[in-house]
Each structure stands twice: as structure tokens, then as C-alpha cells.
Write an enzyme that holds these catalytic residues in place. Structure first.
Site, short mmCIF file in Angstrom:
data_model
loop_
_atom_site.label_atom_id
_atom_site.label_comp_id
_atom_site.label_asym_id
_atom_site.label_seq_id
_atom_site.Cartn_x
_atom_site.Cartn_y
_atom_site.Cartn_z
N ARG A 175 2.20 11.65 -5.92
CA ARG A 175 1.69 12.69 -5.02
C ARG A 175 2.39 12.65 -3.67
O ARG A 175 2.51 13.68 -2.99
CB ARG A 175 0.18 12.57 -4.88
CG ARG A 175 -0.30 11.30 -4.21
CD ARG A 175 -1.75 10.98 -4.51
NE ARG A 175 -1.92 10.60 -5.91
CZ ARG A 175 -3.10 10.31 -6.45
NH1 ARG A 175 -4.21 10.37 -5.72
NH2 ARG A 175 -3.19 9.97 -7.72
N LYS A 213 1.39 -2.50 -11.86
CA LYS A 213 0.76 -2.12 -13.12
C LYS A 213 0.72 -3.31 -14.07
O LYS A 213 1.61 -4.17 -14.04
CB LYS A 213 1.55 -1.00 -13.80
CG LYS A 213 1.54 0.34 -13.11
CD LYS A 213 2.38 1.33 -13.90
CE LYS A 213 2.46 2.69 -13.22
NZ LYS A 213 1.19 3.41 -13.28
#
Length: 499
Positions: free
Chosen positions: A349, A275
Site C-alpha cells: 500500500r 514472514k
């Protein structure tokens, strides 16, 4: 924590630092919402020239030698015919900040004449209490000298008998113990709130409440269960992962069981798909789903709801290391389904997928509800005021939406668009963990739905990426961690499952 009290008599009230008086808005002018002594009217009559009584408006005044309280706040509640529970919640949250800034510790709050309202005394008192409790909170800081605002220590609500008011207040205080736990965990340093810390909190709850049991799986046990997706995400970190299972038996003879799953990424660097710095700085909040589940269990056990609930928290860091999982590689989950890694920053997820499989294998769920700060796409879609949710069952979706409306924790149902599922196609595995650059929240939900396989269990996925953490105070939440979801889910379980 005991903060709120009831007192039926105006004349017998105790002395306090401040008094909050309610006003309605009537033709853009303020109208008294309750009867008070002439001594108080003399204090505020001139202020009414510049006070409309609109929703959330607050005017701070000083009393005199004839008033029992030396600080007086005029609080606008809006038009009586339009006032809502959420408006009451926000108004009393706002006045709590006003009182704390004035360094008040004891407060008397006069109730308006309830007969003018469209809802019950219980609903008014519940929202009043929630407003006060929500902003009577300080997030953890690390200053050498604590600069936090002082907390209110005693709030007495005037005009309601203790038998009625105190019962409602004790319930809300128990509920907010869970909210505060969620906020504290999210607000604390990621170096402190590790997977092991989350496990310790779960153990602490099980030690506090006889109705709770806890099971903790370490890395070895995770691998033994073949949770290859959780294990993959954990590979890059020196911090050990944990898989936490909490069990609450409030109705042992019932087969109905709700499973709550919370994403527990205690810090998300993005992995090798790193990120940017600005996006990473708040990533201690990426375990807000896990913190929400722990907060719910704290409240659930304290309130002794007659239901059965299992909480599952897959907890790990998503870090960079020599063993970190890699884009393009394929990993196999507990379900036996294989996943090609399209992005190591779509890790949430993956760990939720193994948790869903575990729930189906061991918990015999009637319904599964998961909480996750899952996608930035949800923040783009709905901002910070509303959480998007997906559901494969209309009854579950309807009931969650009602709970959200009643508690002021806004949810908006999003579509599970079947044709978008093709974006998860992989040539070398059963699926990829990321779709195209469009409809990111939907494809993330579709990814999770795949792990239900053919099980008919009702399922809802709450993407709380925008609502879990705010960079500034937004009523009725404080700055930073909000505790969003705890109140909504307790309301849902109490109303729709406690039968």
C-alpha cells in the site's frame, strides 16, 4: 502465435491427431450436439452408455481405419438450455489438458449446432478459444530434462467459415500473449524478475509497439520526486528500485485517460516484520499486479484499442538489510502525507500510494484502477476463485463487474466502510499503514483511498491476492500463475471505453 484455425467443411478438414465431438446432457443421457458420419457413431455408440454429457465430462476413445482421426474425445457441454460462456470456457480448457496428456499436437474440434444456444457464435468461439489457450501453456521450470507436457500446435474448429472464426481467434491469441507474459513474469525466479527486469520488459514492449512510450525512474529520480514511501520500502534491498511509466495513445485527441497501477514487489520477505517461511515461499508472486499491467499493455497495443492508457509500476523488493525501514518510524510520501509504519509487511500500500500521487500529478486521469496482491485477509474472505474489488464510483464498479462476468474472471465488490478508517489513526503521523487485526482488506483499501485526497477521479482497487497464483490447477487456469485480470480489463476497456 497462431494456434487456432477455422474450417467450414467437415469433409474438407485436414487429418489430425484427435477429434473433439460435442454432446449435450439430455435427461441424464448424452445427446449429440452436432451431426457426424456413421463411422464415428460406430466408434462411440457403446461409450454413450456411461457418458451423460454433463458439463466438462470427457471420454477418450480410439478411432479405426475408417476415421480420419485416431483419437476421439467426447466432450460434455451440459444442458443446452443452461449452458453459459464460463461453462464453455471451462469445458474446452479441460479437454485441452486431456489432449495434451495424450500427446496430441493437432486437433479438430467440431462445433455444436449454435442455433440451440442462448448466445452468439462470437461468444461461443471466444470462450472456446480462451479455454484452449488458457491451458495450452507451460510454466517455466528448471529441470535438467524438460518434463513439461507437449503443447498443442494446431487446433482447427470445424463448422465455421474462416472469415468469421479466424478474426475471433487472432484477437484471442493477441490477448493471450499478454496473459502468458503475465504468467511467465510471476512464475519466474525473483532473482531474475527484479525491478530492473520489469523495466526491461516495459522497454521491450515500447520497442515492439510504436503506440507505446516508456519512462523509467531510478532511485535518484524516485528521491527527486519525493516518493518517500517507495524509497522507504526499497531501503533494505541491494536490488535497485524502479518506477515504470508506460503510455499508450490510441486516441490522441481525447482527454479521457485510464491509469492502471500495478504493485511490483518482486520479492516480499515482510521486511523486519519477517514472514514465516511457509508464507514467504510464494512471495515471488507479489509483483503479480505489475505483471498484470504489463500483460494488459501487451494486449492493448496488439489489439490497437482506440483509448488512452497510462500504466504505472512502482517496483522494489521488500528485503531485510542494515538500512531496512523500521516499524514505528514515520515516512512522508510524494503527496506530503506522513505514514507511521505499523508493519513493514504492509509495504504494498505504501508504494501504491506514491504511484497514485504520481498519477494525479502528471497523468490527468479520468479513472485509476490498481492491481495488487495486497492482503491475506482477501484470501480468507473470498478464497482463490474470486478477487475482491473496491470502488468509489458506481458506474466504474458496475462496468468492471460486467466485464468480470463476461470473461469468467470473478470479481466481488467489497465495501469501503467509512467508520473503519479510524483504525488508521496515528498520534505522530497523518496515518498508520495498518489498521487493527480485523477487516484488513477494507482498511488497506481505505488507506489507498486517502491518497486520492479531494480529487474526484473514479478509482477501483483490485485485491488479487487469492486469484493471481494457485497451488494447483483450477479450471480454467493452470497451476501457479493465472494471469488473472488481463482478459477482464481488456474486455472492460474495449466495451466501455472504446467509443
Amino acid at each position: 502465435m497462431v494456434l487456432l484455425y477455422s474450417q467450414a467443411s467437415w469433409d474438407k478438414r485436414s487429418k489430425a491427431d484427435a477429434l473433439v465431438l460435442p454432446f449435450w446432457m439430455k435427461n441424464v443421457k448424452a445427446q449429440e450436439a452436432a451431426v457426424v458420419d456413421e463411422d464415428y457413431k460406430l466408434v462411440y455408440q457403446n461409450a454413450l452408455q456411461n457418458f451423460s454429457g454433463k458439463k466438462g465430462e470427457a471420454v477418450f476413445l480410439f478411432g479405426n481405419d475408417k476415421t480420419k482421426e485416431q483419437k476421439i474425445v467426447l466432450l460434455g457441454l451440459g444442458k443446452s438450455e443452461e449452458v453459459s460462456g464460463t461453462a464453455i470456457l471451462d469445458a474446452y480448457a479441460h479437454v485441452t489438458t486431456v489432449l495434451r496428456k495424450a500427446k496430441c499436437k493437432t486437433v479438430n474440434i467440431l462445433l455444436p449446432t449454435i442455433s440451440q444456444l442462448r448466445f452468439s457464435v462470437e461468444e461461443f468461439l471466444t470462450n472456446l478459444a480462451a479455454g484452449v489457450l488458457s491451458l495450452n501453456y507451460n510454466y517455466p521450470t528448471y529441470h535438467k530434462v524438460d518434463a513439461s507436457l507437449p503443447l498443442l500446435e494446431k487446433v482447427t474448429v470445424l463448422g465455421i467459415v474462416p472469415k468469421v472464426g479466424d478474426k475471433i481467434f487472432r484477437k484471442e491469441e493477441s490477448l493471450f500473449e499478454g496473459v502468458y507474459l503475465t504468467r511467465d513474469l510471476v512464475n519466474t525466479n525473483a532473482d531474475e524478475v527484479t525491478p530492473e527486469k520489469l523495466a526491461a520488459v516495459a522497454k521491450g514492449l515500447a520497442g515492439e509497439f510504436a503506440s507505446l512510450d516508456v519512462k523509467i525512474l531510478d532511485r535518484k529520480a524516485i528521491l527527486k520526486e519525493k516518493m518517500g514511501l517507495l524509497a522507504a520500502v526499497a531501503k533494505g534491498s541491494a536490488v535497485e528500485p524502479r518506477f515504470i511509466v508506460l503510455d499508450y495513445q490510441g486516441k490522441p485527441k481525447s482527454k479521457d485517460r485510464t491509469v492502471l497501477i500495478g504493485k511490483g514487489v518482486t520479492f516480499d520477505s515482510g521486511g523486519l516484520d519477517l514472514k514465516p517461511g511457509k508464507a514467504m515461499i510464494t512471495m515471488k508472486e507479489d509483483m503479480a499486479g505489475a505483471a498484470t499491467v504489463l500483460g494488459i499493455f501487451s494486449a492493448l497495443a496488439s489489439l490497437e484499442l482506440p483509448i488512452n492508457v497510462t500504466g504505472i509500476i512502482p517496483a522494489t523488493e521488500n528485503a531485510i538489510g542494515s538500512a531496512a525501514y523500521k516499524m514505528g518510524d514515520v515516512y512522508v510520501g510524494m503527496s506530503g502525507l506522513s505514514v507511521e509504519i505499523g508493519s513493514t509487511d504492509a509495504e504494498g500500500r505504501l508504494i501504491l500510494a506514491d504511484a497514485i500521487t504520481y498519477a494525479l500529478k502528471y497523468c490527468a486521469p479520468t479513472r485509476i484502477i490498481d492491481f495488487a496482491t495486497l492482503t491475506g485477509a482477501m484470501v480468507v474472505s473470498l478464497g482463490e476463485a474470486v478477487a475482491g474489488f473496491f470502488a468509489n464510483n458506481d458506474v466504474l464498479a458496475r462496468d468492471l463487474a460486467e466485464a468480470a462476468s463476461e470473461t469468467g474472471e470473478a470479481l466481488w465488490r467489497m465495501p469501503l466502510v467509512e467508520k473503519y478508517d479510524r483504525a488508521l489513526h496515528s498520534d505522530i503521523a497523518d496515518m498508520k499503514n495498518i489498521g487493527s487485526n480485523r477487516a484488513g482488506s477494507i482498511t488497506a483499501a481505505l488507506f489507498l483511498q486517502r491518497f486520492l485526497e479531494d480529487n474526484p477521479v473514479a478509482w477501483a482497487h483490485l485485491d488479487i491476492a487469492g486469484t493471481a497464483y494457485h497451488e494447483k490447477e483450477e479450471l480454467p487456469y493452470p497451476k501457479y500463475a493465472t494471469g488473472f485480470g488481463v482478459r477482464c480489463l481488456i474486455y472492460y476497456m474495449n466495451k466501455f471505453l472504446s467509443k
